[in-house]
Scaffold this motif. Structure first.
Motif, mmCIF file in Angstrom:
data_model
loop_
_atom_site.group_PDB
_atom_site.id
_atom_site.type_symbol
_atom_site.label_atom_id
_atom_site.label_comp_id
_atom_site.label_asym_id
_atom_site.label_seq_id
_atom_site.Cartn_x
_atom_site.Cartn_y
_atom_site.Cartn_z
ATOM 1 N N ASN A 87 0.971 -1.167 0.073
ATOM 2 C CA ASN A 87 -0.413 0.131 -0.439
ATOM 3 C C ASN A 87 1.349 1.274 0.440
ATOM 4 O OD1 ASN A 87 0.875 0.395 2.739
ATOM 5 N ND2 ASN A 87 -1.172 -0.348 3.805
ATOM 6 N N GLU A 88 0.691 2.532 0.138
ATOM 7 C CA GLU A 88 0.887 3.823 -0.203
ATOM 8 C C GLU A 88 1.812 3.249 1.003
ATOM 9 O OE1 GLU A 88 0.315 8.476 -0.319
ATOM 10 O OE2 GLU A 88 -1.176 7.407 -0.290
ATOM 11 N N GLU A 89 1.188 3.924 2.185
ATOM 12 C CA GLU A 89 2.620 3.945 3.080
ATOM 13 C C GLU A 89 3.844 2.672 3.082
ATOM 14 O OE1 GLU A 89 2.332 2.837 8.147
ATOM 15 O OE2 GLU A 89 0.349 3.103 7.427
ATOM 16 N N GLN A 90 3.398 1.464 3.284
ATOM 17 C CA GLN A 90 4.190 0.655 3.119
ATOM 18 C C GLN A 90 5.825 1.055 1.602
ATOM 19 O OE1 GLN A 90 1.063 -2.538 2.533
ATOM 20 N NE2 GLN A 90 2.076 -2.941 4.699
ATOM 21 N N THR A 91 4.957 1.265 0.677
ATOM 22 C CA THR A 91 5.975 2.077 0.098
ATOM 23 C C THR A 91 6.491 3.203 -0.066
ATOM 24 O OG1 THR A 91 4.060 1.738 -1.731
ATOM 25 C CG2 THR A 91 5.786 2.778 -3.098
ATOM 26 N N GLU A 92 6.065 4.058 0.504
ATOM 27 C CA GLU A 92 6.510 5.255 0.906
ATOM 28 C C GLU A 92 8.537 4.695 1.834
ATOM 29 O OE1 GLU A 92 4.251 7.929 2.397
ATOM 30 O OE2 GLU A 92 3.426 8.502 0.231
ATOM 31 N N ARG A 93 7.924 4.386 2.708
ATOM 32 C CA ARG A 93 8.453 3.565 3.572
ATOM 33 C C ARG A 93 9.313 2.553 3.230
ATOM 34 N NH1 ARG A 93 5.072 1.165 8.811
ATOM 35 N NH2 ARG A 93 4.384 -0.262 6.979
ATOM 36 N N PHE A 94 9.603 1.927 2.187
ATOM 37 C CA PHE A 94 10.497 0.220 1.343
ATOM 38 C C PHE A 94 11.277 1.154 0.887
ATOM 39 C CE2 PHE A 94 11.299 -2.324 -1.791
ATOM 40 C CZ PHE A 94 11.384 -3.366 -1.007
ATOM 41 N N ILE A 95 10.607 2.560 -0.058
ATOM 42 C CA ILE A 95 11.591 3.495 -0.500
ATOM 43 C C ILE A 95 12.071 4.756 -0.333
ATOM 44 C CG2 ILE A 95 10.207 2.489 -3.306
ATOM 45 C CD1 ILE A 95 9.272 5.431 -3.349
ATOM 46 N N ARG A 96 12.225 4.801 0.920
ATOM 47 C CA ARG A 96 12.587 5.601 1.251
ATOM 48 C C ARG A 96 13.924 6.477 0.398
ATOM 49 N NH1 ARG A 96 11.555 6.060 6.616
ATOM 50 N NH2 ARG A 96 9.190 6.271 6.111
ATOM 51 N N ASN A 97 14.730 5.540 1.015
ATOM 52 C CA ASN A 97 16.502 5.564 0.486
ATOM 53 C C ASN A 97 16.536 5.093 -1.062
ATOM 54 O OD1 ASN A 97 16.952 7.440 2.782
ATOM 55 N ND2 ASN A 97 16.587 5.466 3.771
ATOM 56 N N MET A 98 16.136 4.735 -1.847
ATOM 57 C CA MET A 98 16.221 4.376 -3.046
ATOM 58 C C MET A 98 16.009 5.062 -3.964
ATOM 59 S SD MET A 98 14.187 0.299 -2.746
ATOM 60 C CE MET A 98 14.864 -0.998 -1.739
ATOM 61 N N LYS A 99 17.024 4.794 -5.287
ATOM 62 C CA LYS A 99 17.019 5.622 -6.148
ATOM 63 C C LYS A 99 15.704 4.126 -7.449
ATOM 64 C CE LYS A 99 18.988 7.428 -10.079
ATOM 65 N NZ LYS A 99 20.801 7.613 -9.997
ATOM 66 N N ILE A 100 14.892 4.536 -7.816
ATOM 67 C CA ILE A 100 14.121 4.060 -8.097
ATOM 68 C C ILE A 100 13.678 4.422 -9.615
ATOM 69 C CG2 ILE A 100 12.695 3.131 -6.137
ATOM 70 C CD1 ILE A 100 10.400 5.762 -6.684
ATOM 71 N N LYS A 101 12.800 3.800 -10.871
ATOM 72 C CA LYS A 101 12.213 4.194 -12.000
ATOM 73 C C LYS A 101 11.417 3.955 -12.070
ATOM 74 C CE LYS A 101 16.479 4.526 -14.344
ATOM 75 N NZ LYS A 101 17.191 3.419 -13.921
ATOM 76 N N GLU A 102 9.882 4.646 -12.380
ATOM 77 C CA GLU A 102 8.325 5.184 -12.046
ATOM 78 C C GLU A 102 8.267 4.259 -13.740
ATOM 79 O OE1 GLU A 102 4.586 7.763 -12.074
ATOM 80 O OE2 GLU A 102 6.253 7.491 -10.572
#
Length: 120
Positions: A87-102
């Protein structure tokens, strides 16, 4: 480090359409899909360096209205994907310090490919 599985489908021209259509549709039947993100090596490396990832899996995070346990069962057998649905809250925590591509709703890869073509 993910293991190399050259017999699996890992090529971006096959995997990206699958992620953005069939896999997204399967998840949407259960819960609305809000975002699809790449993390791990493909999230960190530039598109030009993806050749270095030949045979390696795709780390996919789908942000949805609710978390899905055992989401990997939704991935078709031949695709080399590691799938998380949070979910949104879990996603925000998971990617907090990650480099990602949408990939969805904004497809950053499409934007990068268009930009590269314009600069050639």
């Amino acid at each position: 480090m993910s293991r190399v599985k050259t017999e699996a489908i890992w090529q971006h021209e096959s995997v990206l359409p699958y992620i953005l259509t069939r896999l997204k549709d399967k998840i949407s039947e259960i819960t609305p899909v809000e975002k699809i993100l790449l993390f791990g090596s493909r999230g960190r490396l530039s598109l030009e360096r993806w050749k270095e990832l030949q045979g390696k899996d795709w780390d996919i995070l789908v942000q949805a209205k609710c978390k899905l346990k055992n989401a990997h069962v939704l991935v078709e057998e031949n695709y080399h994907l590691d799938l998380l649905v949070l979910n949104e809250e879990q996603t925000e925590r998971f990617i907090r310090n990650m480099k990602i591509k949408e990939l969805f709703p904004l497809n950053e890869l499409e934007c990068l490919m268009t930009k590269n073509e314009e600069n050639e």
